[in-house]
Structure formats: structure tokens, C-alpha cells
Scaffold this motif. Structure first.
Motif, short mmCIF file in Angstrom:
data_model
loop_
_atom_site.label_atom_id
_atom_site.label_comp_id
_atom_site.label_asym_id
_atom_site.label_seq_id
_atom_site.Cartn_x
_atom_site.Cartn_y
_atom_site.Cartn_z
N ILE A 32 0.84 -1.05 0.21
CA ILE A 32 0.25 -0.11 0.09
C ILE A 32 0.83 1.06 0.00
CG2 ILE A 32 -1.85 1.25 1.00
CD1 ILE A 32 -2.61 -1.68 0.38
N GLY A 33 0.93 1.90 -1.27
CA GLY A 33 1.65 2.94 -1.06
C GLY A 33 1.67 3.89 -2.61
N LEU A 34 2.67 4.82 -2.62
CA LEU A 34 2.58 5.73 -3.85
C LEU A 34 3.87 6.30 -3.94
CD1 LEU A 34 2.46 8.68 -1.85
CD2 LEU A 34 0.03 8.15 -1.82
N PHE A 35 4.06 7.12 -5.02
CA PHE A 35 5.43 7.99 -5.12
C PHE A 35 4.80 9.38 -4.52
CE2 PHE A 35 5.43 4.42 -8.17
CZ PHE A 35 6.90 3.99 -8.18
N HIS A 36 5.76 9.84 -3.72
CA HIS A 36 5.67 10.91 -3.29
C HIS A 36 7.09 11.47 -2.73
CE1 HIS A 36 3.64 14.54 -1.56
NE2 HIS A 36 4.06 14.37 -0.59
N GLN A 37 7.78 12.59 -3.63
CA GLN A 37 8.86 13.01 -3.62
C GLN A 37 8.87 14.04 -2.26
OE1 GLN A 37 11.36 11.82 -4.94
NE2 GLN A 37 10.43 10.83 -6.75
N PRO A 38 10.28 13.74 -1.68
CA PRO A 38 10.41 14.75 -0.37
C PRO A 38 10.70 16.09 -1.11
CG PRO A 38 12.35 13.31 -0.91
CD PRO A 38 11.19 12.84 -1.40
N LYS A 39 10.65 17.20 -0.16
CA LYS A 39 11.31 18.47 -0.56
C LYS A 39 12.68 18.66 -0.45
CE LYS A 39 7.10 20.09 -2.19
NZ LYS A 39 6.95 20.25 -3.45
N LYS A 40 13.14 17.86 0.54
CA LYS A 40 14.64 18.02 0.65
C LYS A 40 14.90 16.59 1.52
CE LYS A 40 18.34 21.55 1.58
NZ LYS A 40 18.52 22.93 1.53
N VAL A 41 16.20 16.43 1.33
CA VAL A 41 16.92 15.23 2.37
C VAL A 41 17.87 15.92 2.69
CG1 VAL A 41 17.65 13.02 2.26
CG2 VAL A 41 16.05 13.58 0.53
N LEU A 42 17.99 15.65 4.24
CA LEU A 42 19.11 16.41 5.16
C LEU A 42 19.93 15.06 5.76
CD1 LEU A 42 17.30 19.48 6.55
CD2 LEU A 42 18.90 19.36 4.82
N VAL A 43 20.91 14.85 5.38
CA VAL A 43 21.83 13.69 6.00
C VAL A 43 22.84 13.91 6.73
CG1 VAL A 43 22.96 11.44 5.22
CG2 VAL A 43 21.05 12.27 3.96
N ASP A 44 22.77 13.54 8.04
CA ASP A 44 23.81 14.33 8.93
C ASP A 44 24.47 12.55 9.38
OD1 ASP A 44 25.66 14.68 11.06
OD2 ASP A 44 24.34 15.70 12.19
N VAL A 45 25.73 12.36 8.75
CA VAL A 45 26.28 11.03 9.23
C VAL A 45 26.58 10.92 10.56
CG1 VAL A 45 27.11 11.00 6.62
CG2 VAL A 45 28.69 11.96 8.36
N ASP A 46 26.68 11.76 11.18
CA ASP A 46 26.95 11.79 12.64
C ASP A 46 26.03 11.02 13.37
OD1 ASP A 46 29.35 13.25 12.26
OD2 ASP A 46 28.65 15.09 13.18
N THR A 47 24.70 10.80 12.91
CA THR A 47 23.48 10.27 13.51
C THR A 47 23.90 8.66 13.43
OG1 THR A 47 22.42 9.92 11.71
CG2 THR A 47 22.16 12.02 12.82
N LEU A 48 24.85 8.31 12.46
CA LEU A 48 25.10 6.81 12.38
C LEU A 48 25.91 6.28 13.84
CD1 LEU A 48 26.31 6.59 8.82
CD2 LEU A 48 24.13 6.31 9.85
N ALA A 49 26.59 7.15 14.55
CA ALA A 49 27.13 6.73 15.76
C ALA A 49 26.09 5.97 16.80
CB ALA A 49 27.86 7.95 16.40
N SER A 50 24.99 6.29 16.52
CA SER A 50 23.83 6.03 17.52
C SER A 50 23.46 4.57 17.28
CB SER A 50 22.54 6.76 17.55
OG SER A 50 22.19 6.75 16.07
N LEU A 51 23.97 3.95 16.09
CA LEU A 51 23.27 2.68 15.57
C LEU A 51 24.15 1.40 16.31
CD1 LEU A 51 22.92 3.13 11.78
CD2 LEU A 51 20.96 3.53 13.62
#
Length: 365
Positions: free
Chosen positions: A158-177
């Protein structure tokens, strides 16, 4: 008889920027305020990302005089369902959110998919921004506009194609994984190298330790490379009419494993099994040269992906895979590698071969 034509031929520019950096989360409130994506912002997190990032971002937005609220859902794939979708829509109604407002997904793939689907459906469409916080979501699910929820036994039906307005990627968040979640994302990283970039494949052969230790330069380059590959594919085929299907490498059988395991394995772990099986199918069909095939096997081994045996029935996996929404004519469609960086789409793979390869892969990857 009267016949009328409704002329709606028009182009809508759905282009958006992807920003990849270290320390970006601390600047995200400013990015969102300057972007003017909506009169009000609603952050959507899971319980984990709410505590890690959501509350801080909410405070930063309010300190910047941005009207903002925060909603959260339970962590885990089980939240990517119609019941949670309905609940979120009700929460937005209670907040009196309108089409002039914007949702912000702060979390991994489940949060991004669920938030994007809500944004695409609520009041027939709200803008949304992706702030992905896992490696898998940063390199894959946050880009391209495919948003969905699951049905029982049917992932992303159940889905559709809906593009985001922007993608903000902070690689520092990966330290939480935890390490397992990082490895899950690395499976998708390897996928991009196999389907589109032999030079990137060589880079990954040398950079396992740097990526696992989250060396800043290596992580930023890797995330940006994956996003660039996916963006170039989506630009040619936004609605998955043909070329975009290459992104499903490893996913046909990977989704079947995911379903059969009742999500006990992560998405990336399942895709890794799917990639290993697909490469073995391609090699058995004389499509994938032995040298490239062995490098593919060795890279999965080096990253510790799809190495443990799984107690699953190959026939059950075939049954699940036969219901994949990308199949046609009742035949399972596979993306198979023909060299490192190149693939082909095939729907003529003999079932007996698939069954045999699955049995070998499940017994000892």
C-alpha cells in the motif's frame, strides 16, 4: 453520445536537494526555517529517534520561532502498517494540520516510508522532508519518493510515489546505531556498487574497516555516492517503469526471506541473502563471470553479510516471491548481475535452479 477530453498535460518540477555532511543535525532547524517548506512543521519519529534527535530538533525549531509539533510511533517494522497510518492521520487532524504545513521524517526507513505515505495521502498531499538517521535510510529509502506501508505478508503493498522536498543527511547520527543496524545499511551500500559502479565496488573492498569505524571522509563519500547513483536512476525512471527496477537487486528473494523470518532479520540482512542468491543464479546461468562472482562472494563475506545458515524452506520462499508486485505474467522477475556495475532483468530463470540455489544459500551462505 457526447465525448469530452480533460486536458491535464503539464509538468511539475519535483526536484530537490540532498545534503550530506557531518554535524548537519545541529543546523537542520535553520535549514528547515530557511526552506519555508510549510507554515507549521510536524516532526515524525519513532520512540528511539524521538529521544535521540527529535526532542532536540523540536526545541531548536521553536527557539528559531518555527511553529512545530512532534509525533512518535513505536520503533520497529510493525509500525509500518495501516493502523499506525490511520492513527497518525488522526493526530494531524487533531493538530489542525493543513496543506500549507509540512511533515519532517526523523528516523530510519520505517519512519521515512510511513511519514512519506501519510504526507502523500493526508488531505491529498502535504510536503515532507526526510532527515534519515540510519545508514540504510541515508543511502536508499530517503531518496526517490517510494513511500508505503505493509500488509500482512506483503511488504510495501500500500503506497505511492511522493517525493520529499529535501533530504538532510547527517552522518554523525550513525554513531547511535548498534553494529547490526550499521551492517544492515552496508548491505544496501554494496548493492549500489554491484548494480552501477565497479570503481565504487573496488573502493568498498578496501574500506570495510573505515566504514565500520565511521571514518568521516569514507562515510560521507559512501553515502553521497549511493545517493548520486540512486538519484541518476530515479531521474530516468521515477515511477519504476523499467530502469529503476535495477534497484531491486537482491530484493526479490530478500523480501521473501524477510517475510518468512517475520522480520526477525533486518531489511539489509535479508537483502544480502537475496544478493548472494541472485549472484549465484547469474553465475549458474553463465551471465556473471567467475572472477566477478568470486569478488561478489568475497565482499559479502568480508562484511559478514549473509554468512549464517537459515532454517527456511526454499519452496516457501518461492511461494512468497511469486507474489512480488514487480513480477509479470506469473513469472518471478530477477535482477541479475552480468559484471560488477552491470545487471540484466530476467523472468526466465528456471524454478528448479532457483530452488537449488536457495537451498545451497540457506544451508551455508
Amino acid at each position: 453520445m457526447q465525448s469530452l477530453r480533460v486536458s491535464l498535460r503539464k509538468e511539475v518540477d519535483a526536484s530537490y536537494d540532498i545534503v550530506v555532511d557531518s554535524g548537519l543535525l545541529g543546523r537542520t532547524a535553520g535549514e528547515l526555517a530557511r526552506g519555508r517548506f510549510g507554515k507549521r512543521l510536524v516532526l515524525v519519529c519513532d520512540e528511539t529517534t524521538r529521544a535521540l534527535f527529535g526532542e532536540t530538533l523540536l526545541a531548536d525549531l521553536r527557539a528559531a520561532d518555527v511553529q512545530a509539533d512532534l509525533l512518535s510511533v513505536p520503533a520497529g517494522e510493525q509500525s509500518k502498517c495501516l493502523a499506525v497510518f490511520e492513527r497518525l492521520c488522526g493526530d494531524l487532524r487533531d493538530l489542525r494540520i493543513s496543506r500549507k504545513d509540512c511533515l519532517v521524517a526523523v528516523g530510519g526507513g520505517m519512519v521515512g516510508d510511513l511519514t512519506g505515505f501519510v504526507a502523500g495521502c493526508y488531505m491529498r498531499g502535504l510536503p515532507f522532508v526526510q532527515v534519515p538517521t540510519t545508514l540504510l535510510s541515508q543511502v536508499d529509502s530517503s531518496v526517490g519518493g517510494k513511500v508505503a506501508v505493509n500488509l500482512p505478508g506483503a511488504k510495501n503493498y500500500i503506497g505511492l510515489f511522493h517525493q520529499p522536498k529535501k533530504v538532510l543527511v547527517d552522518v554523525d547520527t550513525l554513531a547511535s546505531l548498534p553494529p547490526r543496524e550499521l551492517d544492515s545499511g552496508l548491505a544496501e551500500v554494496l548493492k549500489y556498487a554491484v548494480i552501477a559502479d565497479a570503481e565504487f565496488f573496488s573502493y568498498l573492498e578496501d574500506k570495510r574497516d573505515a566504514l565500520r569505524s565511521l571514518e568521516r571522509e569514507a562515510v560521507i563519500r559512501t553515502v553521497a555516492t549511493c545517493c548520486a547513483i540512486k538519484a541518476s536512476i530515479v531521474e530516468r525512471d521515477e515511477r519504476e517503469a523499467g530502469p529503476r527496477m535495477v534497484l531491486n537487486y537482491g530484493h526479490t528473494l530478500g523480501h521473501a526471506v524477510e517475510d518468512a523470518m517475520h522480520y526477525a532479520l533486518t531489511h539489509g540482512e535479508c537483502v544480502a541473502y537475496g544478493m548472494r542468491a541472485a549472484a549465484r543464479l547469474a553465475n549458474a546461468m553463465n551471465l556473471f563471470p567467475a572472477a566477478d562472482y568470486h569478488r561478489h562472494e568475497q565482499l559479502l563475506d568480508r562484511y559478514g553479510l549473509a554468512v549464517a545458515p537459515l532454517d527456511l524452506d526454499p519452496d516457501e520462499l518461492l511461494r512468497i516471491a511469486s507474489g512480488d508486485k514487480k513480477n509479470s505474467g506469473g513469472r518471478i522477475t530477477f535482477i541479475l548481475p552480468t559484471s560488477l556495475g552491470q545487471t540484466t532483468r530476467r523472468d526466465d530463470v528456471p524454478q528448479d535452479l532457483v530452488r537449488s540455489v536457495l537451498a545451497d544459500t540457506l544451508r551455508r551462505a
